[in-house]
Design an enzyme around this catalytic site. Sequence first.
Site, PDB file in Angstrom:
ATOM      1  N   LYS A  26      -9.613  -9.154   9.837  1.00  0.00           N
ATOM      2  CA  LYS A  26      -8.585  -8.308  10.456  1.00  0.00           C
ATOM      3  C   LYS A  26      -9.111  -7.495  11.623  1.00  0.00           C
ATOM      4  CE  LYS A  26      -5.184  -7.913   6.787  1.00  0.00           C
ATOM      5  NZ  LYS A  26      -4.389  -6.987   5.947  1.00  0.00           N
ATOM      6  N   ALA A  77      -1.342  -1.177  12.073  1.00  0.00           N
ATOM      7  CA  ALA A  77      -2.105  -0.489  13.120  1.00  0.00           C
ATOM      8  C   ALA A  77      -1.691  -0.986  14.496  1.00  0.00           C
ATOM      9  CB  ALA A  77      -3.600  -0.712  12.910  1.00  0.00           C
ATOM     10  N   GLU A  86     -18.870  -3.623   4.209  1.00  0.00           N
ATOM     11  CA  GLU A  86     -18.166  -4.550   3.305  1.00  0.00           C
ATOM     12  C   GLU A  86     -18.351  -5.996   3.777  1.00  0.00           C
ATOM     13  OE1 GLU A  86     -13.505  -5.561   2.911  1.00  0.00           O
ATOM     14  OE2 GLU A  86     -13.995  -3.454   2.527  1.00  0.00           O
ATOM     15  N   ASN A 117      11.727   3.550   5.405  1.00  0.00           N
ATOM     16  CA  ASN A 117      11.240   2.282   5.958  1.00  0.00           C
ATOM     17  C   ASN A 117      12.199   1.834   7.051  1.00  0.00           C
ATOM     18  OD1 ASN A 117       9.096   0.050   5.224  1.00  0.00           O
ATOM     19  ND2 ASN A 117      10.969  -1.022   5.787  1.00  0.00           N
ATOM     20  N   HIS A 122     -17.389   1.599   6.865  1.00  0.00           N
ATOM     21  CA  HIS A 122     -17.217   1.119   5.485  1.00  0.00           C
ATOM     22  C   HIS A 122     -16.858  -0.372   5.495  1.00  0.00           C
ATOM     23  CE1 HIS A 122     -14.393  -0.142   2.334  1.00  0.00           C
ATOM     24  NE2 HIS A 122     -15.058   0.642   1.504  1.00  0.00           N
ATOM     25  N   ASN A 123     -15.899  -0.744   6.342  1.00  0.00           N
ATOM     26  CA  ASN A 123     -15.472  -2.139   6.381  1.00  0.00           C
ATOM     27  C   ASN A 123     -16.563  -3.049   6.934  1.00  0.00           C
ATOM     28  OD1 ASN A 123     -13.068  -0.963   5.574  1.00  0.00           O
ATOM     29  ND2 ASN A 123     -11.814  -2.328   6.800  1.00  0.00           N
ATOM     30  N   SER A 141      -9.277   3.156   1.314  1.00  0.00           N
ATOM     31  CA  SER A 141      -9.895   1.916   0.842  1.00  0.00           C
ATOM     32  C   SER A 141      -9.700   1.757  -0.657  1.00  0.00           C
ATOM     33  CB  SER A 141     -11.390   1.905   1.153  1.00  0.00           C
ATOM     34  OG  SER A 141     -11.972   0.719   0.665  1.00  0.00           O
ATOM     35  N   GLY A 142      -9.511   0.511  -1.057  1.00  0.00           N
ATOM     36  CA  GLY A 142      -9.356   0.210  -2.478  1.00  0.00           C
ATOM     37  C   GLY A 142      -8.304  -0.836  -2.719  1.00  0.00           C
ATOM     38  N   LYS A 154     -14.240   4.869   8.091  1.00  0.00           N
ATOM     39  CA  LYS A 154     -13.595   3.733   7.417  1.00  0.00           C
ATOM     40  C   LYS A 154     -13.991   2.416   8.082  1.00  0.00           C
ATOM     41  CE  LYS A 154     -10.603   1.553   4.725  1.00  0.00           C
ATOM     42  NZ  LYS A 154     -10.304   0.260   5.295  1.00  0.00           N
ATOM     43  N   MET A 208       0.827  -1.209   0.000  1.00  0.00           N
ATOM     44  CA  MET A 208       0.000   0.000   0.000  1.00  0.00           C
ATOM     45  C   MET A 208       0.861   1.259   0.000  1.00  0.00           C
ATOM     46  SD  MET A 208      -3.327  -0.561  -0.094  1.00  0.00           S
ATOM     47  CE  MET A 208      -4.178   0.803   0.706  1.00  0.00           C
TER      48      MET A 208
END
Length: 483
Positions: A261, A77, A191, A33, A187-188, A129-130, A184, A14
């Site tokens: 998740k 997270a 989903e 990173n 949204h999940n 999201s996507g 979000k 991502m």
Amino acid sequence: MAKADIGLIGLAVMGENLILNMESKGFTVACFNRTVSKVDNFINGRAKSKNIIGCKSIEELIENLKTPRKIMLMVKAGAAVDAFIEKLLPHLEDGDIIIDGGNSHFPDTMRRTELVESQGKLYIGTGVSGGEEGALRGPSIMPGGSPPAWEHVGPIFQAICAKTDDGDPCCDWVGENGAGHFVKMVHNGIEYGDMQMICETYQMMAEGLGMTNQQMHDCLAEWYEGELNSYLIEITRDILGYKDEDGNEVIDLILDTAGQKGTGKWTGIEALNLGQPLTLIGEAVFARCLSALKEQRVAASKVLSGPKPKFSGNKKAFINDLRQALYASKIISYAQGYQLMRAAAEEYSWNLNYGGIALMWRGGCIIRSVFLGKIKEAFDKNPDLENLLLDPFFKDAVEKAQPAWRRVVTTAVELGIPMPATSSALAFYDGYRHARLPANLLQAQRDYFGAHTYERVDKPRGEFFHTNWTGRGGITAASTYTA
């Protein structure tokens, strides 16, 4: 090289794809990173010859950013987000912005916003999201947090997000502190519900009607052209038609145990906390839990009896019933999700734009569908709409689908095929349309065993009464409260 417009920490799929998306829209991006070799691999690979600055330390990342600095975290997270915030804060100046683009739980975002703002910096917690492709080509982005941060971050987010057919960006400011991550999360949750209802329809088609994968593929291809046009119907159509290099239908080779998740579970828990009946999403979460009991189910299948699925009706007519039942249940899923957002806005003092949220979900995200345009229209007409079912379009749609919906649930019970989300959606609809429910008996039971009191239909709301049901109790009642 010029300083970067934004920095990003976390070079998993991502993170990499968001960086490439930003760079393709004309922004210079600095990246870091924790495993520094990933920076080298990215800069020498997918990012080669692009306006992307690889950094070997947080200090170097911060040095390479324009002010106010904007640093986006695309890390796991939980503890990792807190750890990076702790590392970043000492190096930042007042007005600099930290952005968490992961699937963080909204109470964590509320806490982090308060912490970062207390040190003179700004914070954004944003849902993205996507999936992998959305991150690269245009995701749905749902930002919330410190309002002054939006003017600095908005131009970047609205450039890289998905766009509707009319060109509107699928990203707008959601609200204060944890509002973005809350939206979000919902949204999940929706989903989860959408996916479960499609899976239940698939099982009914396969087990109840004896349809082949190719027949189901053809059916969903047809549905995709109508009111069920959505990303999840599109990918389910493709999955059912997919064969591997040996000609095997891959769907039949996949073990029937589902992972999760946590965002669906969070949605259910928050619904319980706010006293909102998110029955459909709850059933979708529990269906995944039941699927995980594979060994138990295999053993139980050998000893527990039930009807043998054998459909004897008109298959073509029933397939049309399934389409209508799926559509009606989908309306319930969104109605419940929006009811939860309305309750949360009141609880947390958020000013949510419900039509705007539908627009954000219109493209890029997993639940994108033509259906969301109707939700936006409903809230544009009536911003104070209490429940989607009360909007004329959705009221009529459910009314029209209701006979088919009831036939599907009845048939599922008769054939012994589980359709928990679809049937709970119908039960919610029937409960919501009843002016009187049996909770009067429930309150009498509570008062009988615990002196919990009750209200009366012939007295004003807010007055509470207790009955000495046995003649042995006293007149003392328990205090009245809702947990």
